[in-house]
Design a protein around this motif. Sequence first.
Motif, mmCIF file in Angstrom:
data_model
loop_
_atom_site.group_PDB
_atom_site.id
_atom_site.type_symbol
_atom_site.label_atom_id
_atom_site.label_comp_id
_atom_site.label_asym_id
_atom_site.label_seq_id
_atom_site.Cartn_x
_atom_site.Cartn_y
_atom_site.Cartn_z
ATOM 1 N N ASN A 31 -10.697 -3.586 1.699
ATOM 2 C CA ASN A 31 -11.734 -4.560 1.666
ATOM 3 C C ASN A 31 -13.011 -4.203 1.312
ATOM 4 O O ASN A 31 -13.904 -4.745 0.331
ATOM 5 N N VAL B 278 -8.767 -1.511 5.556
ATOM 6 C CA VAL B 278 -10.245 -1.118 5.310
ATOM 7 C C VAL B 278 -10.809 -0.948 4.192
ATOM 8 O O VAL B 278 -11.539 -1.341 3.556
ATOM 9 N N TYR C 237 -16.882 -13.082 8.989
ATOM 10 C CA TYR C 237 -16.532 -11.890 8.522
ATOM 11 C C TYR C 237 -15.657 -11.957 7.185
ATOM 12 O O TYR C 237 -16.001 -11.404 6.057
ATOM 13 N N LEU D 126 -12.824 -11.071 6.244
ATOM 14 C CA LEU D 126 -12.039 -10.155 5.650
ATOM 15 C C LEU D 126 -10.679 -10.370 5.256
ATOM 16 O O LEU D 126 -10.108 -11.407 5.748
ATOM 17 N N GLN E 226 -14.524 -4.705 12.756
ATOM 18 C CA GLN E 226 -14.430 -5.560 11.704
ATOM 19 C C GLN E 226 -15.895 -5.851 11.235
ATOM 20 O O GLN E 226 -16.247 -6.268 10.079
ATOM 21 N N LYS F 189 -5.472 -2.472 8.796
ATOM 22 C CA LYS F 189 -5.660 -3.749 8.394
ATOM 23 C C LYS F 189 -6.541 -4.454 9.581
ATOM 24 O O LYS F 189 -6.681 -3.954 10.628
ATOM 25 N N PRO F 190 -7.194 -5.542 9.072
ATOM 26 C CA PRO F 190 -8.377 -6.072 10.068
ATOM 27 C C PRO F 190 -7.953 -6.367 11.374
ATOM 28 O O PRO F 190 -8.614 -6.299 12.448
#
Length: 362
Positions: A102, A99, A91, A93, A144, A135-136
């Motif tokens: 991103n 979020v 991913y 990220l 995610q 946050k991730p």
Amino acid sequence: MAAEITIDITKTYPGRAPIRTRIAYALDASTVLILFGPSGSGKTTILRSVAGLEWPEQGRIQFISRTWLDVAAGIRVPPQERQIGYMAQDYALFPHYTVAGNIAYGLHELSPAERAKRVDDMIELFQLRGCEQAKPRELSGGQQQRVALARAVAPRPQLLLLDEPLSALDAPTRLRLRNELRGLLKQLALPSLIVTHDWEEALTLGDRIAVIVDGNVLQTGLPQEVFSRPMNADVARVVGVETVVQGRIIKAVEGLATVEVGPIALTAVGTAEDGPDVFVCIRAEDVTVERVGSGETSARNHLAGTVSAIHSLGAMAKVSIDCGFELTAVITRSALADLRLAVGAPVKAAFKAGSVHLIPRR
């Protein structure tokens, strides 16, 4: 109008066989093309070459009317100019971005108001409302995945590339999200290339499949046809499932499902949530061949049929049985002789409910 993609490349790595790939396909707006094969077969290298993250030594890559790579002509279009969306296996990220941050990362060309609107649209589409400032590390694996996919499609690419999109998830989450991802891809109506080594994912997600071994494309076609009718032994070893047919769940009680395959009713382990429309998958080694008139075993499924073909596999033999659909069994050469099997001979095929694997077909 279909989007033509042509991949004709050679990429070499020290100590490995060269990856030589030739694929030419017309991808409709929502077509998902699966690049399928074992680990190390070159699938990710092909995907990264399409993305412009790897540079083959020879060949060309074209999408619609644009040439992204033509080594002989000196054309090398960088990734940011290819209008692709790319989602890496892990991913990738940005851990210190939210979020929303991103998703907004690739939207620098939009005005602040347009960027905010696009991010909000992605939040809504991918069911991430309430997670905008997270946050991730604060997200589940499924969340995610959706953030990574939202980031990939936010710039409105012409082609979506996904590298093992479910492999980072635990098994229960992976099972749940397969159909969700399929639905999202259809909703996005973006032609997509997906790398996977998982045959269940290939059948669930794909409209077309290219089987890749050692960088070479061995067979292409509809996933069901490729899995049930591999064109050679190499493809058969890779796909590993000999019988794949379409079925429909008509009843499910206490973990057992009754599935219609044409005129035949089978019993499988399954629930109503699997259907109603499913792929019915049966491995050849799970099928027992019996003489007509012999006593029945404890298996739930006993189908009368006729031997339609016999192929030698050395010490083993592959027996094709017409029992209302084509069913494949693998038996020993001695069992073949004991049963006196020949093309046209009547037989019974038996297999347990647990040997019938159901994959939703949506």
